[in-house]
Design an enzyme around this catalytic site. Sequence first.
Site, PDB file in Angstrom:
ATOM      1  N   ASP A  86       7.307  15.439  14.648  1.00  0.00           N
ATOM      2  CA  ASP A  86       8.061  14.213  13.999  1.00  0.00           C
ATOM      3  C   ASP A  86       8.186  13.478  15.041  1.00  0.00           C
ATOM      4  OD1 ASP A  86       8.659  12.849  12.035  1.00  0.00           O
ATOM      5  OD2 ASP A  86      10.718  13.004  12.716  1.00  0.00           O
TER       6      ASP A  86
ATOM      7  N   SER B 153       9.255   2.012  -2.920  1.00  0.00           N
ATOM      8  CA  SER B 153       9.735   1.392  -3.846  1.00  0.00           C
ATOM      9  C   SER B 153      11.241   1.090  -3.141  1.00  0.00           C
ATOM     10  CB  SER B 153       9.494   2.881  -4.868  1.00  0.00           C
ATOM     11  OG  SER B 153      10.404   4.048  -4.170  1.00  0.00           O
TER      12      SER B 153
ATOM     13  N   LYS C  91       7.904   9.464  16.878  1.00  0.00           N
ATOM     14  CA  LYS C  91       8.792   8.313  16.809  1.00  0.00           C
ATOM     15  C   LYS C  91       9.059   7.864  18.582  1.00  0.00           C
ATOM     16  CE  LYS C  91      10.590   9.479  12.719  1.00  0.00           C
ATOM     17  NZ  LYS C  91      11.714  10.552  12.370  1.00  0.00           N
TER      18      LYS C  91
ATOM     19  N   LEU D  69       1.084  -1.218  -0.202  1.00  0.00           N
ATOM     20  CA  LEU D  69       0.102   0.090  -0.150  1.00  0.00           C
ATOM     21  C   LEU D  69       1.024   1.037  -0.233  1.00  0.00           C
ATOM     22  CD1 LEU D  69      -2.141  -1.756   2.731  1.00  0.00           C
ATOM     23  CD2 LEU D  69      -2.526  -1.929   0.146  1.00  0.00           C
TER      24      LEU D  69
ATOM     25  N   GLY E 263      14.941   8.330   4.093  1.00  0.00           N
ATOM     26  CA  GLY E 263      15.714   7.685   2.716  1.00  0.00           C
ATOM     27  C   GLY E 263      15.014   6.691   2.204  1.00  0.00           C
TER      28      GLY E 263
ATOM     29  N   GLU F  97      10.091  19.884   4.399  1.00  0.00           N
ATOM     30  CA  GLU F  97       8.420  20.193   3.384  1.00  0.00           C
ATOM     31  C   GLU F  97       8.594  21.761   2.929  1.00  0.00           C
ATOM     32  OE1 GLU F  97       6.498  17.060   2.585  1.00  0.00           O
ATOM     33  OE2 GLU F  97       8.296  15.661   3.521  1.00  0.00           O
TER      34      GLU F  97
HETATM   35  N1  LIG Z   1      10.844   8.729   3.972  1.00  0.00           N
HETATM   36  C1  LIG Z   1      11.031   8.828   4.433  1.00  0.00           C
HETATM   37  O1  LIG Z   1      12.684   9.057   4.978  1.00  0.00           O
HETATM   38  C2  LIG Z   1      10.733   8.337   5.706  1.00  0.00           C
HETATM   39  C3  LIG Z   1      11.408   7.575   6.922  1.00  0.00           C
HETATM   40  C4  LIG Z   1      11.007   6.928   7.626  1.00  0.00           C
HETATM   41  C5  LIG Z   1       9.393   6.369   7.772  1.00  0.00           C
HETATM   42  N2  LIG Z   1       8.707   7.027   6.647  1.00  0.00           N
HETATM   43  C6  LIG Z   1       7.196   6.995   6.868  1.00  0.00           C
HETATM   44  O2  LIG Z   1       7.010   5.958   5.673  1.00  0.00           O
HETATM   45  C7  LIG Z   1       5.730   6.321   5.429  1.00  0.00           C
HETATM   46  C8  LIG Z   1       5.859   6.648   2.996  1.00  0.00           C
HETATM   47  O3  LIG Z   1       6.740   7.419   3.526  1.00  0.00           O
HETATM   48  P1  LIG Z   1       7.410   8.235   2.098  1.00  0.00           P
HETATM   49  O4  LIG Z   1       8.221   9.297   1.628  1.00  0.00           O
HETATM   50  O5  LIG Z   1       7.062   6.950   1.652  1.00  0.00           O
HETATM   51  O6  LIG Z   1       5.686   9.191   1.163  1.00  0.00           O
HETATM   52  P2  LIG Z   1       5.671   9.016  -0.220  1.00  0.00           P
HETATM   53  O7  LIG Z   1       6.629   9.439  -0.958  1.00  0.00           O
HETATM   54  O8  LIG Z   1       4.972  10.175  -0.549  1.00  0.00           O
HETATM   55  O9  LIG Z   1       4.467   8.160  -0.818  1.00  0.00           O
HETATM   56  C9  LIG Z   1       3.577   7.717  -0.407  1.00  0.00           C
HETATM   57  C10 LIG Z   1       2.877   6.690  -1.618  1.00  0.00           C
HETATM   58  O10 LIG Z   1       1.542   6.064  -1.084  1.00  0.00           O
HETATM   59  C11 LIG Z   1       0.543   6.265  -2.459  1.00  0.00           C
HETATM   60  N3  LIG Z   1      -0.402   7.402  -1.463  1.00  0.00           N
HETATM   61  C12 LIG Z   1      -0.288   8.033  -0.974  1.00  0.00           C
HETATM   62  N4  LIG Z   1      -2.071   8.389   0.319  1.00  0.00           N
HETATM   63  C13 LIG Z   1      -2.533   7.388  -0.829  1.00  0.00           C
HETATM   64  C14 LIG Z   1      -4.385   7.340  -0.387  1.00  0.00           C
HETATM   65  N5  LIG Z   1      -5.025   7.202  -0.423  1.00  0.00           N
HETATM   66  N6  LIG Z   1      -4.348   5.941  -1.976  1.00  0.00           N
HETATM   67  C15 LIG Z   1      -3.148   5.085  -2.969  1.00  0.00           C
HETATM   68  N7  LIG Z   1      -2.245   5.425  -3.126  1.00  0.00           N
HETATM   69  C16 LIG Z   1      -1.487   6.728  -1.490  1.00  0.00           C
HETATM   70  C17 LIG Z   1       1.105   7.160  -3.111  1.00  0.00           C
HETATM   71  O11 LIG Z   1       1.227   6.885  -4.280  1.00  0.00           O
HETATM   72  P3  LIG Z   1       1.354   8.223  -5.633  1.00  0.00           P
HETATM   73  O12 LIG Z   1       3.002   7.315  -5.968  1.00  0.00           O
HETATM   74  O13 LIG Z   1       0.711   7.266  -6.752  1.00  0.00           O
HETATM   75  O14 LIG Z   1       1.155   9.483  -4.763  1.00  0.00           O
HETATM   76  C18 LIG Z   1       2.765   6.901  -3.064  1.00  0.00           C
HETATM   77  O15 LIG Z   1       3.245   5.999  -3.464  1.00  0.00           O
HETATM   78  C19 LIG Z   1       4.899   7.430   5.971  1.00  0.00           C
HETATM   79  O16 LIG Z   1       4.250   6.774   6.970  1.00  0.00           O
HETATM   80  C20 LIG Z   1       6.501   8.352   6.511  1.00  0.00           C
HETATM   81  O17 LIG Z   1       6.014   8.806   7.483  1.00  0.00           O
HETATM   82  C21 LIG Z   1       8.905   7.680   5.417  1.00  0.00           C
END
Ligand SMILES: NC(=O)c1ccc[n+]([C@@H]2O[C@H](COP(=O)([O-])OP(=O)(O)OC[C@H]3O[C@@H](n4cnc5c(N)ncnc54)[C@H](OP(=O)(O)O)[C@@H]3O)[C@@H](O)[C@H]2O)c1
Length: 431
Positions: A202, A19, A206, A12, A304, A191
Amino acid sequence: MSGAPYIRVGFLGFGTVGSGAYRMLEDNREAIARKVGAEIEVVRIGVRDEAKKRCASPSLLTTDLGSVVDHREIDVIVEAMGGLDPAGELIERALRRGKHVVTANKELIARRGAELVGLAARQGLDLHYEAAVGGGIPLIQPIKHQLAGNDILRMAGILNGTTNLILSRMTDEGEPLETVLAEAQGKGYAEADPSSDVDGHDVQFKLAILSSVAFGKAVRPEQIYREGIRGIEQADIAYAKTLGYVIKLLGIVEAVEGGSILGRVHPTLLPKAHPLAAVGGVYNALCLRGDFVGDVTFMGRGAGGEATGSAVVGDLIDVCRNMRIGGSGDAAPFSGEANARPIEELTSAYYVRVVVPDRPLVLGAIATIFGRRNVSLSAMEMRVIDTKLNHGEIAFLTHRCLEADLRQAVEELRHAPEVLRVCNWIRVETL
Ligand SMILES: NC(=O)c1ccc[n+]([C@@H]2O[C@H](COP(=O)([O-])OP(=O)(O)OC[C@H]3O[C@@H](n4cnc5c(N)ncnc54)[C@H](OP(=O)(O)O)[C@@H]3O)[C@@H](O)[C@H]2O)c1
C-alpha cells in the site's frame, strides 16, 4: 442556489469512500454550490449489490456500471470502487466519452496513472486522484500547484494507518505483532488479508504516485524498494526506545545525482525528536523538502469515509470550477519514466541486533568485521539473554554508510564464529 446551473456526477462504487463523499455533498450542499457557482447533482451510482441499504435513494443505484460512464448527461465520474479492473476500463471509457474523472484508487493510479493521465490530457479533461494518497490530507494538489516551483529534494512519510496503529500498539503495550494484528483485524482496522498493509504494498503504491507527481516522471511501484513490518520484534522496539528512537513504517524518496531517484518503503528507526515520531495510531503524515520552500510537514487522517470523502469532494469541486470557467486539462502528464537507483546505493545509518556468546574478544571481532566494510559504530546496547547458556544480545547503531557495505558486513556477521545469530537490521533516519 436556485437558478444555478447543474453539474451532473456519476459514482462508480458507494462503499466507505463513495458514501463519505456523497454525504459531504448532501450535508454541505449549499456551501458547495456557492463555492462552485453550480449545483452538483449525483444522478447515477454504480454498485455491486443494489439491495444493500445506502444513504442515497435506491432510484439512483444500478449494477450496470457501463450505463454510468455512458450516461449522456453525466459530466464527471467519481470512481470509488477500487481494484484494477473493471475500474481501469471504466475510467478509460469515461475519458474517451469526454467525462472528467475523480478517483481514490491508489493501485490503479500507481500502475496505470501515466497512461490515464496522458489520455485525460489529450482529451483536455481533468483526472484528479487526491484521495489515493493520505486520505484526507491534501498532498497531490499542493505538490502539483503551490510547491511546483521547487525542486523536490526528499519526501518521507507515514502513509499507512494500519501499520502505524500496529507499531504504535506494539510500542505502547509491549505486545508482539501477531497479537496486535489479530486485534486490529477483529476491530476492522486491518483487512482479513493484511498483506497489502503489513508487507508495505500500500505504501509502495502511494509513494510511487507521490514520486511521479513530485518529480514529474512516471515512477512504477516496482521501482521502489519494499520491506514490510513482519520482521519487527518486541526486542527491536525495546532497544530502539533505549537508544532514543521509535520504529515506524516509512515511505522515503529522494532525488539523487544525475536526475535519478531512490525510493524505499521499510521499517525505520526515527529519533524521538523527528516530526514523524509523534504521529501515532491511524494518522498519516508527510515531510517534504523543496529547494526553495525548505521543510514542510503535512499531517491528518489518512483513511476513513469522511476524511477520504473530503479529498474526493475537494477534487470534484476543482473539476466543477474548471468546467464553470470553460477550462480544464489540469491532468499534468508525466514526462517520461523516472530513473530509479537500487537500494544498495543508499547511504544511511543502521541498527543491527545480534546474539553472541558472552565471552572475551567477541565485541572486538564484530567491530573488526564492520570496520573492514567501512561501517563505523556510533552506539551500542547489550544485555544477557540466557545466563545458563551464557548468551548475550547486542544492538548496534552505525554512522551513515553505504547500504552495499552494510549488507556485506551483515553477511559476514552471519558466518562469523563470534556471532550466534543476526536477529535484525533496520535503517535509521537521522534528524
Ligand atoms: N477506505 C479508505 O479509507 C480509503 C482511503 C483512501 C483510498 N481508498 C481507496 O478508495 C477506493 C474505495 O475504497 P472503499 O474503502 O470505499 O471500498 P469499499 O468500501 O469496499 O467500497 C467499494 C464499492 O465499490 C463497489 N464495487 C466494487 N467492485 C465492484 C464491481 N466489480 N462492480 C460494481 N460495484 C463494485 C462496491 O459495491 P457494493 O457496495 O454493492 O459492495 C462498493 O460500493 C479504493 O480504491 C481504495 O483503495 C480508500
